[in-house]
Scaffold this motif. Structure first.
Motif, PDB file in Angstrom:
ATOM      1  N   SER A 144       0.925  -1.185  -0.111  1.00 32.28           N
ATOM      2  CA  SER A 144       0.003   0.226  -0.113  1.00 32.28           C
ATOM      3  C   SER A 144       0.999   1.235  -0.120  1.00 32.28           C
ATOM      4  O   SER A 144       1.986   1.100   0.390  1.00 32.28           O
ATOM      5  N   VAL A 145       0.340   2.223  -0.420  1.00 38.95           N
ATOM      6  CA  VAL A 145       1.166   3.747  -0.643  1.00 38.95           C
ATOM      7  C   VAL A 145       0.386   4.747   0.122  1.00 38.95           C
ATOM      8  O   VAL A 145      -1.022   4.577   0.160  1.00 38.95           O
ATOM      9  N   PRO A 146       0.808   5.848   0.698  1.00 42.48           N
ATOM     10  CA  PRO A 146       2.282   5.643   0.885  1.00 42.48           C
ATOM     11  C   PRO A 146       2.817   4.646   1.948  1.00 42.48           C
ATOM     12  O   PRO A 146       2.275   4.300   3.123  1.00 42.48           O
ATOM     13  N   THR A 147       3.920   4.254   1.844  1.00 43.86           N
ATOM     14  CA  THR A 147       4.774   3.441   2.784  1.00 43.86           C
ATOM     15  C   THR A 147       6.114   4.179   2.477  1.00 43.86           C
ATOM     16  O   THR A 147       6.901   4.303   1.576  1.00 43.86           O
ATOM     17  N   SER A 148       6.877   4.450   3.882  1.00 45.73           N
ATOM     18  CA  SER A 148       8.059   4.873   3.762  1.00 45.73           C
ATOM     19  C   SER A 148       9.112   4.177   4.888  1.00 45.73           C
ATOM     20  O   SER A 148       8.667   3.664   5.900  1.00 45.73           O
ATOM     21  N   PHE A 149      10.371   4.196   4.547  1.00 44.70           N
ATOM     22  CA  PHE A 149      11.191   3.716   5.326  1.00 44.70           C
ATOM     23  C   PHE A 149      12.479   4.850   5.738  1.00 44.70           C
ATOM     24  O   PHE A 149      12.851   5.415   4.873  1.00 44.70           O
ATOM     25  N   ILE A 150      12.789   4.880   6.909  1.00 44.01           N
ATOM     26  CA  ILE A 150      13.996   5.921   7.252  1.00 44.01           C
ATOM     27  C   ILE A 150      14.957   4.812   7.520  1.00 44.01           C
ATOM     28  O   ILE A 150      15.075   3.805   8.230  1.00 44.01           O
ATOM     29  N   LEU A 151      16.029   5.161   6.702  1.00 46.96           N
ATOM     30  CA  LEU A 151      17.498   4.570   6.676  1.00 46.96           C
ATOM     31  C   LEU A 151      18.321   5.379   7.648  1.00 46.96           C
ATOM     32  O   LEU A 151      18.356   6.548   7.485  1.00 46.96           O
ATOM     33  N   ASP A 152      19.128   4.713   8.588  1.00 50.93           N
ATOM     34  CA  ASP A 152      20.298   5.598   9.477  1.00 50.93           C
ATOM     35  C   ASP A 152      21.309   5.852   8.494  1.00 50.93           C
ATOM     36  O   ASP A 152      21.637   5.164   7.437  1.00 50.93           O
ATOM     37  N   THR A 153      22.652   6.259   8.905  1.00 47.29           N
ATOM     38  CA  THR A 153      23.654   6.548   8.249  1.00 47.29           C
ATOM     39  C   THR A 153      24.527   5.254   7.669  1.00 47.29           C
ATOM     40  O   THR A 153      25.240   5.417   6.900  1.00 47.29           O
ATOM     41  N   ASP A 154      24.315   4.190   8.427  1.00 50.12           N
ATOM     42  CA  ASP A 154      24.865   3.007   8.136  1.00 50.12           C
ATOM     43  C   ASP A 154      23.982   2.154   7.034  1.00 50.12           C
ATOM     44  O   ASP A 154      24.310   1.016   6.716  1.00 50.12           O
ATOM     45  N   GLY A 155      22.913   2.506   6.485  1.00 47.45           N
ATOM     46  CA  GLY A 155      21.964   1.989   5.766  1.00 47.45           C
ATOM     47  C   GLY A 155      20.924   0.929   6.368  1.00 47.45           C
ATOM     48  O   GLY A 155      20.571   0.174   5.589  1.00 47.45           O
ATOM     49  N   ARG A 156      20.688   1.261   7.485  1.00 48.81           N
ATOM     50  CA  ARG A 156      19.741   0.107   8.246  1.00 48.81           C
ATOM     51  C   ARG A 156      18.509   0.664   8.227  1.00 48.81           C
ATOM     52  O   ARG A 156      18.387   2.092   8.544  1.00 48.81           O
ATOM     53  N   ILE A 157      17.410  -0.039   7.996  1.00 48.90           N
ATOM     54  CA  ILE A 157      16.234   0.432   8.232  1.00 48.90           C
ATOM     55  C   ILE A 157      15.935   0.805   9.919  1.00 48.90           C
ATOM     56  O   ILE A 157      15.921  -0.409  10.619  1.00 48.90           O
ATOM     57  N   ARG A 158      15.601   2.004  10.117  1.00 50.90           N
ATOM     58  CA  ARG A 158      15.398   2.252  11.448  1.00 50.90           C
ATOM     59  C   ARG A 158      13.666   2.488  11.799  1.00 50.90           C
ATOM     60  O   ARG A 158      13.316   2.232  12.835  1.00 50.90           O
ATOM     61  N   HIS A 159      12.965   2.857  10.901  1.00 51.48           N
ATOM     62  CA  HIS A 159      11.512   3.089  11.027  1.00 51.48           C
ATOM     63  C   HIS A 159      10.812   2.729   9.654  1.00 51.48           C
ATOM     64  O   HIS A 159      11.603   3.038   8.615  1.00 51.48           O
ATOM     65  N   ARG A 160       9.560   2.081   9.890  1.00 49.68           N
ATOM     66  CA  ARG A 160       8.718   2.059   8.596  1.00 49.68           C
ATOM     67  C   ARG A 160       7.712   2.708   9.042  1.00 49.68           C
ATOM     68  O   ARG A 160       7.065   2.808  10.111  1.00 49.68           O
ATOM     69  N   ILE A 161       7.105   3.367   7.956  1.00 48.49           N
ATOM     70  CA  ILE A 161       5.969   4.404   8.386  1.00 48.49           C
ATOM     71  C   ILE A 161       4.887   3.870   7.114  1.00 48.49           C
ATOM     72  O   ILE A 161       5.062   4.155   5.851  1.00 48.49           O
ATOM     73  N   ALA A 162       3.765   3.395   7.589  1.00 46.47           N
ATOM     74  CA  ALA A 162       2.919   2.887   6.876  1.00 46.47           C
ATOM     75  C   ALA A 162       1.691   3.956   6.826  1.00 46.47           C
ATOM     76  O   ALA A 162       0.844   4.105   7.550  1.00 46.47           O
ATOM     77  N   GLY A 163       1.505   4.849   5.855  1.00 48.49           N
ATOM     78  CA  GLY A 163       0.776   5.776   5.812  1.00 48.49           C
ATOM     79  C   GLY A 163       1.584   7.205   5.576  1.00 48.49           C
ATOM     80  O   GLY A 163       2.768   7.172   5.408  1.00 48.49           O
ATOM     81  N   GLN A 164       0.745   8.336   5.548  1.00 54.07           N
ATOM     82  CA  GLN A 164       1.245   9.649   5.227  1.00 54.07           C
ATOM     83  C   GLN A 164       2.194  10.073   6.221  1.00 54.07           C
ATOM     84  O   GLN A 164       2.012  10.123   7.509  1.00 54.07           O
ATOM     85  N   VAL A 165       3.154  10.739   5.827  1.00 61.86           N
ATOM     86  CA  VAL A 165       4.084  11.452   6.724  1.00 61.86           C
ATOM     87  C   VAL A 165       3.869  12.900   6.893  1.00 61.86           C
ATOM     88  O   VAL A 165       3.153  13.519   6.092  1.00 61.86           O
ATOM     89  N   HIS A 166       4.351  13.246   8.073  1.00 63.30           N
ATOM     90  CA  HIS A 166       4.063  14.802   8.327  1.00 63.30           C
ATOM     91  C   HIS A 166       5.274  15.373   8.942  1.00 63.30           C
ATOM     92  O   HIS A 166       6.263  14.823   9.580  1.00 63.30           O
ATOM     93  N   TYR A 167       5.422  16.750   8.848  1.00 58.30           N
ATOM     94  CA  TYR A 167       6.535  17.169   9.177  1.00 58.30           C
ATOM     95  C   TYR A 167       7.033  16.889  10.458  1.00 58.30           C
ATOM     96  O   TYR A 167       8.186  16.591  10.704  1.00 58.30           O
ATOM     97  N   PRO A 168       6.226  17.265  11.454  1.00 59.59           N
ATOM     98  CA  PRO A 168       6.485  16.616  13.024  1.00 59.59           C
ATOM     99  C   PRO A 168       7.067  15.493  13.217  1.00 59.59           C
ATOM    100  O   PRO A 168       7.865  15.244  13.906  1.00 59.59           O
ATOM    101  N   ARG A 169       6.244  14.431  12.279  1.00 58.92           N
ATOM    102  CA  ARG A 169       6.833  12.910  12.544  1.00 58.92           C
ATOM    103  C   ARG A 169       8.043  12.926  11.953  1.00 58.92           C
ATOM    104  O   ARG A 169       8.944  12.076  12.498  1.00 58.92           O
ATOM    105  N   LEU A 170       8.204  13.459  10.921  1.00 61.22           N
ATOM    106  CA  LEU A 170       9.752  13.339  10.235  1.00 61.22           C
ATOM    107  C   LEU A 170      10.740  13.789  11.194  1.00 61.22           C
ATOM    108  O   LEU A 170      12.009  13.369  11.190  1.00 61.22           O
ATOM    109  N   GLU A 171      10.395  15.139  11.846  1.00 60.76           N
ATOM    110  CA  GLU A 171      11.453  15.656  12.921  1.00 60.76           C
ATOM    111  C   GLU A 171      11.788  14.585  13.834  1.00 60.76           C
ATOM    112  O   GLU A 171      12.701  14.422  14.512  1.00 60.76           O
ATOM    113  N   LYS A 172      10.719  14.191  14.622  1.00 57.48           N
ATOM    114  CA  LYS A 172      10.839  13.338  15.588  1.00 57.48           C
ATOM    115  C   LYS A 172      11.648  11.948  15.340  1.00 57.48           C
ATOM    116  O   LYS A 172      12.394  11.536  16.024  1.00 57.48           O
TER     117      LYS A 172
END
Length: 178
Positions: free
Chosen positions: A138-166
């Motif tokens: 399903s979309v949108p789905t996002s993954f946040i990778l750390d500086t080593d290229g590891r998946i640190r977070h998976r976001i299933a749904g819409q991202v928001h600025y405060p969530r990205l900051e956090k």
């Protein structure tokens, strides 16, 4: 006006009720599901709109948002300005975006990105991406990778600025905006 005529005039049609229900569902949808992870991702690569090949190992040292989307998706359309604003604010601090379309052609992706004046990286999905991140259902789905290229977070749904900051700023080692 008698009571029966009044009720007939003000009783919504089934189509109106369906449309109102759809609007309410779209407006008040459940929030995105965010999972904390700390797992490696296998190497992947995409061909960007300018025909450059982007390999995952070239992103090491950066915090990366890998965002799966489609041009027809209303939530994807709504989150793209947020992603762009966050990228503009944090790219100098080591943040990068790779926006991966799940079903659009390279030509459609280029046209859409140019129409919206987005300049972060965008590409169509491929087998290496599916192998690395799984078949995103399903979309949108996002993954946040750390500086080593590891998946640190998976976001299933819409991202928001405060969530990205956090989620992103602790990985960058920078304080959030006031």
């Amino acid at each position: 006006m008698d009571r029966q005529a009044f009720l007939k005039k003000w009783t919504p049609s089934p189509l109106t009720l369906i449309l109102l229900g759809l609007i309410a569902w779209l407006w008040f949808r459940p929030p995105a599901d965010v999972s904390d992870e700390n797992r490696p991702v296998s190497p992947w690569q995409v061909t960007l709109s300018d025909q450059r090949v982007l390999r995952s190992d070239s992103l090491k040292g950066k915090v990366v948002l890998v965002n799966f989307w489609a041009t027809w998706c209303p939530y994807c359309r709504k989150e793209k300005p947020v992603i762009d604003a966050f990228w503009q604010d944090y790219r100098s601090k080591g943040f990068e975006v790779v926006s991966i379309s799940v079903d659009d052609t390279p030509e459609k992706i280029i046209a859409w990105m140019q129409d919206k004046n987005y300049t972060f990286m965008a590409a169509p999905t491929n087998a290496s991406v599916a192998a690395a991140f799984g078949n995103v259902g399903s979309v949108p789905t996002s993954f946040i990778l750390d500086t080593d290229g590891r998946i640190r977070h998976r976001i299933a749904g819409q991202v928001h600025y405060p969530r990205l900051e956090k989620l992103v700023t602790p990985l960058l080692g920078t304080p959030t905006h006031p």
